[in-house]
Design an enzyme around this catalytic site. Structure first.
Site, PDB file in Angstrom:
ATOM      1  CB  THR A   1      -5.742   6.655   4.448  1.00  0.00           C
ATOM      2  OG1 THR A   1      -5.734   8.039   4.115  1.00  0.00           O
ATOM      3  CG2 THR A   1      -6.393   5.872   3.326  1.00  0.00           C
ATOM      4  CE  LYS A  59      -8.296   9.297   2.437  1.00  0.00           C
ATOM      5  NZ  LYS A  59      -7.005   9.080   1.669  1.00  0.00           N
ATOM      6  CB  THR A 108      -4.515  11.577  -1.528  1.00  0.00           C
ATOM      7  OG1 THR A 108      -3.432  11.353  -2.336  1.00  0.00           O
ATOM      8  CG2 THR A 108      -5.135  10.213  -1.283  1.00  0.00           C
ATOM      9  CD  GLU A 118      -0.270  12.253   5.740  1.00  0.00           C
ATOM     10  OE1 GLU A 118       0.793  12.721   5.307  1.00  0.00           O
ATOM     11  OE2 GLU A 118      -0.807  11.223   5.306  1.00  0.00           O
ATOM     12  CG  ASN A 162       3.870  11.589   4.915  1.00  0.00           C
ATOM     13  OD1 ASN A 162       3.218  10.910   4.144  1.00  0.00           O
ATOM     14  ND2 ASN A 162       3.397  12.674   5.511  1.00  0.00           N
ATOM     15  CB  THR A 171       6.989   0.222   8.064  1.00  0.00           C
ATOM     16  OG1 THR A 171       7.201   1.599   8.363  1.00  0.00           O
ATOM     17  CG2 THR A 171       7.876  -0.185   6.914  1.00  0.00           C
TER      18      THR A 171
END
Lengths: 391, 391
Positions: free
Chosen positions: B145, B172, B183, B262, B386, B391
């Site tokens: 992702t 992942k 996650t 991230e 995040n 979007t």
């Protein structure tokens, strides 16, 4: 019945209290960095301190006193006097020798951890104190660290019998604010004739739903302090009125602290209802106010209710996607399996999120437990402030 | 004794396993977004799933099966099929009708929460699957992702009697990684002749010190899944060798996930020793890897050990500033009240922090408990990713 009137005189609102802030050169550019609160009559003290096991020297110094009265509080910013061991406590004793005319003087510090107090600067600073001054807003500014505005609140409380008392407060917050107490200092003064043991109970009770319901970043500092000083000079008191006014002042300051959270642009109330009990509601509400994914979604003004549902589920409280309902203010986005999230609804929810203050309502649909927590968003400014704090 | 040899063939390392990734148009720009793993012999399954109460539809679908064997796993990215209620589970049943020739086909999903699966696209995508393919790196890319690189690891395990088996994996991670599962999806394939019940125990044990010791942002997702498929085709097995290889693979992937957190720029090992017991060491280590103030200090490359001490104190474990010792790799900055933090030491510690990987050692000096947790820094990129995720 009683009447509350807002006052703009902070910790000097009550009879017999004096306060000021001075610059001792701890902060750059001659900014105010040391404050005092003085009462011309002895004060009973109620207090709540950090639960952090590495409690700072001023807290150890205070706790070593046992029950006592005081008439003087000295506060410095820029240095927390934490992780400074026995030497840090001795430094306070040495500084306090300059206040031998005061009754059990108390110290409080906030700032960087692990650096000894600059004693000479502080002692030189105390020479600038003029205890006849009533400049509460100077004191409120002097205790700021990364706060972007100072925080004060005060009420006059008029009772039915014509008597009255006042409660005034100042606080600092900004970083490291957390449900289990916060890097926050809050000093509250009152001339109410409140019995000492009752004052501590009322403070403990109010702390749960105010400062302990506020979160900026989920960290708990070494220096958190809430202190109430009562000099009894008004001779007036009513328990219910006192508790109500104290709660309102503490809630206002707690919310102000979150609103001024490092880099925060929004103040969000997480209103969790329908939980198994109040404790589970509190767990879920605080999980939401602490969640990085929720906080960054707030910053992005993205009504990403999936992250809210996920955070509630991850908190471990009794919950189920078939009984959960989520609204942004009064815009329902998810209701027991129904997703109200077409383009129009998404637009409405996104508009709510552009507001400076709004409420995220989460009805768990299990039983009657409820709790409100207060949080903010997390944006680039938070990273900037905290990546560069010491330098 | 046994010998481990690294293989670069991911989930296709073991005999009889096939895998590939295709583009079904879920991601933009024809990026790979659907993967399969197929075994030409039935597999026993061991699994660990999220503790989130809002567990996603594929997890509910899997758990409803009870004990079973399978030979096929279908994975999609971009949509988590979470908070989709009964309909979300039915969607999986419908998709699985296209795999009636397979044995108990299993589905796994990752992506946005609260949106129904695009069934037609997924079914169309499955038509592109060619189960004779061995393209493990395509599969690993298809499940990404916000990951910035794909994650694979495999070992051949040679036993003393000349027999051998293999274990291969893909994973992942990236966002929402948390000590209480993450996650993250991780699929592990093996031809070892491991008994099913023993495999589950070995997986549970390895999870504690690998995936459950890894944190990016302290959130726990609705979709976390670790699955081991064993088709037994090698006929070879040794418990100790199997457990060791599985642990090494899972630790490597857990650390890779954190390294690819991230916006992360650093992989930090929090090595807590001297705690009251292992559980308290784990609490302290995970508190450090989750602390925003620590993570932003890492990002700023500021050896701000005060925040580390404060976080340990706030975690509630038995600790004391007079028994604590903190080092950045081998640079000691604080030792039982002594601050080794002159300009020279600060420079040395700051140099350690510029490294891509380093260890923060915290000896609590209480007893013998120890735990290692893995975390990353938090910078502007995390906020950017995040705040803008949907979007």
């Amino acid at each position: 019945m009683y009447k509350l009137t807002y006052l703009d005189s902070g910790v000097c609102s009550s009879e017999g209290f004096f306060a000021d802030g001075v610059s001792a050169g701890l902060k750059a550019n001659s900014a105010l960095d040391m404050a005092f609160i003085y009462s011309d009559a002895p004060c009973d003290v109620a207090s709540v301190f950090t639960t952090n096991k590495m409690a700072a020297a001023p807290i150890k110094h205070f706790k070593a006193k046992g029950d006592f009265q005081t008439n003087f509080v000295l506060i410095n910013s820029k240095n927390a006097n934490a992780m400074t061991g026995v030497a840090g406590v001795k430094d306070i004793d040495e500084i306090m020798q300059n206040f031998s005319d005061k009754l059990n003087p108390v110290m409080s510090s906030t700032g960087v951890i692990g650096v000894r107090l600059p004693k000479e600067k502080i002692i030189a600073g105390t020479k600038l104190f003029d205890i006849t001054q009533k400049n509460p807003s100077n004191a409120a500014r002097a205790i700021m660290t990364t706060d972007s505005f100072s925080k004060e609140c005060a009420y006059k409380v008029e009772l039915d019998d014509g008597s009255s008392f006042s409660i005034g407060a100042m606080a600092k917050g900004a970083g490291m604010i957390n449900p289990a107490m916060a890097t926050m200092l809050c000093f509250i003064t009152t001339d109410a004739d409140v019995p000492a043991h009752e004052m501590q109970k009322i403070l403990d009770e109010a702390t749960k739903t105010t400062f302990n319901a506020a979160s900026v970043d989920g960290d708990t500092s070494t220096n958190d302090t809430v202190m109430v000083l009562a000099n009894k000079k008004s001779g007036a008191y009513d328990k219910e009125a006192f508790a109500d006014a104290l709660y309102k002042i503490m809630l206002f300051l707690a919310r102000e602290m979150v609103r001024d959270g490092e880099g925060a642009t929004k103040l969000v109330t997480y209103n969790v209802t329908g939980a198994k009990d109040d404790k589970e509601a509190e767990i879920a509400a605080k999980a939401l106010s602490d969640s990085l994914l929720v906080k960054t979604a707030l910053y992005g003004e993205d009504p990403n209710w999936g992250r809210i549902a996920s955070t509630i589920g991850a908190s471990g409280v009794a919950s189920d996607e078939m009984s959960l309902k989520i609204s942004f203010d009064n815009v329902c986005v998810y209701d027991k399996g129904e997703v109200y999230f077409d383009a129009e609804m998404e637009k409405k929810a996104a508009i709510v999120m552009t507001h400076k203050k709004f409420t995220i309502n989460c009805d768990l649909g299990i039983a009657k437990g409820s709790f409100k927590a207060y949080g903010c968003d997390l944006g680039y400014e938070y990273v900037k402030i905290n990546a560069d704090y010491r330098t």
